[in-house]
Design a protein around this motif. Structure first.
Motif, PDB file in Angstrom:
ATOM      1  N   ILE A 145      16.415  57.713  12.867  1.00  0.00           N
ATOM      2  CA  ILE A 145      15.706  58.936  13.267  1.00  0.00           C
ATOM      3  C   ILE A 145      15.461  59.816  12.046  1.00  0.00           C
ATOM      4  O   ILE A 145      14.359  60.341  11.859  1.00  0.00           O
ATOM      5  N   TYR A 146      16.458  59.954  11.185  1.00  0.00           N
ATOM      6  CA  TYR A 146      16.283  60.775   9.984  1.00  0.00           C
ATOM      7  C   TYR A 146      15.232  60.158   9.055  1.00  0.00           C
ATOM      8  O   TYR A 146      14.429  60.871   8.464  1.00  0.00           O
ATOM      9  N   PHE A 147      15.232  58.829   8.929  1.00  0.00           N
ATOM     10  CA  PHE A 147      14.272  58.140   8.071  1.00  0.00           C
ATOM     11  C   PHE A 147      12.844  58.397   8.532  1.00  0.00           C
ATOM     12  O   PHE A 147      11.969  58.737   7.730  1.00  0.00           O
ATOM     13  N   VAL A 148      12.586  58.268   9.828  1.00  0.00           N
ATOM     14  CA  VAL A 148      11.247  58.510  10.371  1.00  0.00           C
ATOM     15  C   VAL A 148      10.876  59.978  10.209  1.00  0.00           C
ATOM     16  O   VAL A 148       9.752  60.314   9.810  1.00  0.00           O
ATOM     17  N   LEU A 149      11.801  60.868  10.490  1.00  0.00           N
ATOM     18  CA  LEU A 149      11.555  62.303  10.337  1.00  0.00           C
ATOM     19  C   LEU A 149      11.276  62.657   8.881  1.00  0.00           C
ATOM     20  O   LEU A 149      10.401  63.477   8.586  1.00  0.00           O
ATOM     21  N   TRP A 150      11.988  62.023   7.951  1.00  0.00           N
ATOM     22  CA  TRP A 150      11.779  62.279   6.533  1.00  0.00           C
ATOM     23  C   TRP A 150      10.377  61.877   6.108  1.00  0.00           C
ATOM     24  O   TRP A 150       9.707  62.598   5.376  1.00  0.00           O
ATOM     25  N   TRP A 151       9.891  60.718   6.560  1.00  0.00           N
ATOM     26  CA  TRP A 151       8.552  60.255   6.191  1.00  0.00           C
ATOM     27  C   TRP A 151       7.467  61.155   6.782  1.00  0.00           C
ATOM     28  O   TRP A 151       6.474  61.458   6.115  1.00  0.00           O
ATOM     29  N   VAL A 152       7.646  61.577   8.025  1.00  0.00           N
ATOM     30  CA  VAL A 152       6.664  62.487   8.627  1.00  0.00           C
ATOM     31  C   VAL A 152       6.632  63.801   7.859  1.00  0.00           C
ATOM     32  O   VAL A 152       5.563  64.342   7.566  1.00  0.00           O
ATOM     33  N   THR A 153       7.792  64.306   7.496  1.00  0.00           N
ATOM     34  CA  THR A 153       7.865  65.549   6.733  1.00  0.00           C
ATOM     35  C   THR A 153       7.261  65.378   5.343  1.00  0.00           C
ATOM     36  O   THR A 153       6.596  66.284   4.836  1.00  0.00           O
ATOM     37  N   THR A 190      11.122  67.969   0.967  1.00  0.00           N
ATOM     38  CA  THR A 190      11.067  67.084   2.132  1.00  0.00           C
ATOM     39  C   THR A 190      12.466  66.799   2.650  1.00  0.00           C
ATOM     40  O   THR A 190      12.712  66.841   3.861  1.00  0.00           O
ATOM     41  N   THR A 191      13.392  66.524   1.747  1.00  0.00           N
ATOM     42  CA  THR A 191      14.762  66.234   2.148  1.00  0.00           C
ATOM     43  C   THR A 191      15.412  67.445   2.811  1.00  0.00           C
ATOM     44  O   THR A 191      16.078  67.319   3.843  1.00  0.00           O
ATOM     45  N   LEU A 192      15.201  68.623   2.245  1.00  0.00           N
ATOM     46  CA  LEU A 192      15.791  69.834   2.826  1.00  0.00           C
ATOM     47  C   LEU A 192      15.197  70.159   4.194  1.00  0.00           C
ATOM     48  O   LEU A 192      15.934  70.447   5.148  1.00  0.00           O
ATOM     49  N   ILE A 193      13.887  70.105   4.298  1.00  0.00           N
ATOM     50  CA  ILE A 193      13.233  70.437   5.566  1.00  0.00           C
ATOM     51  C   ILE A 193      13.599  69.441   6.649  1.00  0.00           C
ATOM     52  O   ILE A 193      13.922  69.829   7.786  1.00  0.00           O
TER      53      ILE A 193
END
Length: 91
Positions: free
Chosen positions: A11-19, A58-61
């Protein structure tokens, strides 16, 4: 049902790419906007992309959004029964 480590990472990986795709256009100036383009290059090519800064942002957001999502999940706002009821699907 609690998340497993692999599910949380996915979930974090997908969220990171979208961000990342959301933060990429911010602060980019093209050669056409600055008027200093190299001959034979596309005028829309960026001058300085500042990718390192964007990766940090991106990582922070995405970490903040992921944390809010995890808190909402643990509080019971993001469970399958509630989401199916909101979308009109019987569970």
């Amino acid at each position: 049902m609690a998340y497993s480590i692999s599910t949380a990472l996915a979930i974090y990986f997908v969220l990171w790419w979208v961000t990342l795709f959301l933060t990429l256009p911010f602060g980019v100036r093209s050669q056409h906007e600055d008027g200093e383009g190299a001959p034979g290059t596309d005028p829309g090519a960026p001058i300085k992309s500042q990718i390192g800064r964007k990766l940090i942002w991106t990582t922070l957001i995405s970490a903040v959004i992921f944390g809010i999502g995890m808190l909402a999940h643990r509080a019971g706002y993001l469970n399958i029964e509630r989401m199916s009821k909101l979308m009109g699907f019987p569970f």
